[in-house]
Design a protein around this motif. Sequence first.
Motif, PDB file in Angstrom:
ATOM      1  N   SER A   5       0.840  -1.200   0.000  1.00 49.13           N
ATOM      2  CA  SER A   5       0.000   0.000   0.000  1.00 49.13           C
ATOM      3  C   SER A   5       0.873   1.248   0.000  1.00 49.13           C
ATOM      4  O   SER A   5       2.012   1.231   0.471  1.00 49.13           O
ATOM      5  CB  SER A   5      -0.905   0.012   1.237  1.00 49.13           C
ATOM      6  OG  SER A   5      -0.131   0.200   2.398  1.00 49.13           O
ATOM      7  N   TYR A 275     -12.642   2.119   9.858  1.00 45.58           N
ATOM      8  CA  TYR A 275     -11.650   1.267   9.185  1.00 45.58           C
ATOM      9  C   TYR A 275     -10.243   1.389   9.777  1.00 45.58           C
ATOM     10  O   TYR A 275      -9.350   0.622   9.395  1.00 45.58           O
ATOM     11  CB  TYR A 275     -11.601   1.601   7.689  1.00 45.58           C
ATOM     12  CG  TYR A 275     -12.940   1.484   7.009  1.00 45.58           C
ATOM     13  CD1 TYR A 275     -13.488   0.239   6.701  1.00 45.58           C
ATOM     14  CD2 TYR A 275     -13.677   2.623   6.685  1.00 45.58           C
ATOM     15  CE1 TYR A 275     -14.727   0.142   6.082  1.00 45.58           C
ATOM     16  CE2 TYR A 275     -14.912   2.530   6.063  1.00 45.58           C
ATOM     17  CZ  TYR A 275     -15.438   1.283   5.761  1.00 45.58           C
ATOM     18  OH  TYR A 275     -16.653   1.173   5.150  1.00 45.58           O
ATOM     19  N   LYS A 279      -5.945   3.181   7.417  1.00 41.70           N
ATOM     20  CA  LYS A 279      -6.708   3.390   6.182  1.00 41.70           C
ATOM     21  C   LYS A 279      -6.935   4.884   5.928  1.00 41.70           C
ATOM     22  O   LYS A 279      -6.958   5.335   4.778  1.00 41.70           O
ATOM     23  CB  LYS A 279      -8.037   2.657   6.249  1.00 41.70           C
ATOM     24  CG  LYS A 279      -7.898   1.140   6.282  1.00 41.70           C
ATOM     25  CD  LYS A 279      -7.172   0.628   5.045  1.00 41.70           C
ATOM     26  CE  LYS A 279      -6.954  -0.877   5.105  1.00 41.70           C
ATOM     27  NZ  LYS A 279      -6.208  -1.378   3.918  1.00 41.70           N
ATOM     28  N   GLU A 282      -3.716   6.055   4.476  1.00 41.78           N
ATOM     29  CA  GLU A 282      -3.604   5.605   3.088  1.00 41.78           C
ATOM     30  C   GLU A 282      -4.481   6.451   2.174  1.00 41.78           C
ATOM     31  O   GLU A 282      -4.089   6.783   1.041  1.00 41.78           O
ATOM     32  CB  GLU A 282      -3.992   4.129   2.978  1.00 41.78           C
ATOM     33  CG  GLU A 282      -3.820   3.568   1.570  1.00 41.78           C
ATOM     34  CD  GLU A 282      -4.119   2.083   1.482  1.00 41.78           C
ATOM     35  OE1 GLU A 282      -4.122   1.559   0.357  1.00 41.78           O
ATOM     36  OE2 GLU A 282      -4.345   1.446   2.539  1.00 41.78           O
ATOM     37  N   ILE A 337      -9.860   1.968  -2.408  1.00 39.29           N
ATOM     38  CA  ILE A 337      -9.213   1.577  -1.152  1.00 39.29           C
ATOM     39  C   ILE A 337     -10.113   0.560  -0.478  1.00 39.29           C
ATOM     40  O   ILE A 337     -11.335   0.763  -0.393  1.00 39.29           O
ATOM     41  CB  ILE A 337      -8.989   2.795  -0.235  1.00 39.29           C
ATOM     42  CG1 ILE A 337      -8.083   3.827  -0.942  1.00 39.29           C
ATOM     43  CG2 ILE A 337      -8.360   2.379   1.094  1.00 39.29           C
ATOM     44  CD1 ILE A 337      -7.878   5.100  -0.146  1.00 39.29           C
ATOM     45  N   SER A 339     -10.929  -2.150   2.811  1.00 42.29           N
ATOM     46  CA  SER A 339     -10.703  -2.457   4.227  1.00 42.29           C
ATOM     47  C   SER A 339     -10.009  -3.806   4.349  1.00 42.29           C
ATOM     48  O   SER A 339      -9.827  -4.524   3.359  1.00 42.29           O
ATOM     49  CB  SER A 339     -12.033  -2.475   4.977  1.00 42.29           C
ATOM     50  OG  SER A 339     -12.817  -3.585   4.538  1.00 42.29           O
TER      51      SER A 339
END
Length: 402
Positions: A5, A275, A279, A282, A337, A339
Motif C-alpha cells: 500500500s 476502518y 486506512k 492511506e 481503497i 478495508s
Amino acid sequence: MKPVSPATQAIFKHKITKYLVEDEVVMNWGVLKKCILMLALGCGIHVSWLIWDIFVLLNPQYWQYVDTSIVRQQVSTNSIFLLILIFLIYPCYKFRNNLQVERYLPFFAIGIFVFSLCRDAYVVGVVSPVSMIAYVSLVTVGLVLFPRVLVYSMLIPASIFLTVCGYLSYTNQLAYAPVFTIEEKLFFNGFWLASMFYFILPILAICLVLFEILLSQWRHREKLIQHLSQIDPLTNLFNRRSINQCLDALNNQTPESYALVLLDLDHFKKINDHYGHDKGDETLIRVSHVLTQLLRESDVVGRFGGEEFILVLKNSNLEKARQVAERCRAAIQQIEIFSDEGERIPVTASFGIALSSPNLRPQQLLSQADKALYQAKACGRNLVKAYNQSFENSTQLHPDSA
C-alpha cells in the motif's frame, strides 16, 4: 503477491531516509564510533612520528640537529602509543551499542590519545607551530564531535600540562623541545622548518578533511530541516506554512490572476473510526498522489489541515479552475481503497474555488474559497462550488466537515 500500500511505502521510505540521511551523518554517530575516528587519527599521527624518527636515525647528516638518544626513545614511545591506540579501537567497536561502556570508555580512550599528543608536544616544543596547530584543530574537531564534558575534561588537564611545561622551559628549569639541539635561529634552520612542516601537514590535512565533511553534512542537514519544515511528512505535499508563503509571494510579485481551490474529504472521520487510522492515512496519501498527477508543474498543491487540501492554480481563470477541480473530484471518487475485510471504502471530496483580484489579500481569498467549500458541503458534498457574493449573506449553518 499482495501489492504494498502507499501508506506502507511512505513509512518504508521514511525509515530508509532516516537511515541514509540521519544515522550515517558523522555528527549523529555514537560516542564510541566517534572515538574510533579519533583513535585512527591518533594512529596516523604516531605513524608519521615513527617515520620521522626512523628517517633521522638513518641519516647521520641530521644528527647535529637532534638528540639521538631522545629520538631512539621516541621510536619506542611512539610504537607503544600506536599499539595502545590500535588496541583501544577494538573495545570501542565491540561495545559501541553498550550504553554502560559508552559512558566511561570514551574518557579512557580519548584520554590516552590526548596524553600521547601532549608528550609529543613537549618533545617538539609546547609553543611550536606543530603544538599550536594541533591544539586548536583537535580541540575544534572535538567540540563538534563530542559532548562538552568529555572535551573539557581532556582540554583542561592538557592545557595545564602545556602551560606548566612552557613556564618551566621559560625559567630554564626544563629543556624546551628536547628532541632538537638547535639553540637559536630556529626559523632559519632548514631541518627544523622541514620537520615542523612535516609534523603539521598530516594533522592539518586530516582536520581540514574532517571540517569539510562536518561542514558539508551540517549544511545538508540544515537543508533537510528546512525541507521538512515546509513539507507535510505523511503526504509529502507542502504544508500550511509553505502554502501561506507561496500566497504571500504571489500577492506581492505577480500581476496575473490565480485561482485558489480548497478541498475537504467527505466523511473522513468515518474512515478513521470504522476502518482504522492506517486506512485514513492511506486515503490521504492516495488523494495527494491524484492531486499531484493532475496539476501542472507550475501549480502548487498542499495539505492545509487534517483532511483538507489546497490547490494554487497559477495564471488561471475561474473556468479553468472549475475544470481542474472537476477532474480532481472525479479522480478522487474513483480511488479504490479496501478495508482489511475486502470492503471498498468510498472516498469523495468537496471543492471550493476563489479567484484572486488586486484588492484581495491572501487571507481574504482563503476565506472566500472556504465559504465556497462550505456551500459545496451544504449542497450534498462531492461537488465543486465557486465563490460568489451571495455566499456572504447565506444563513446556512456550518456543515459537518468530518
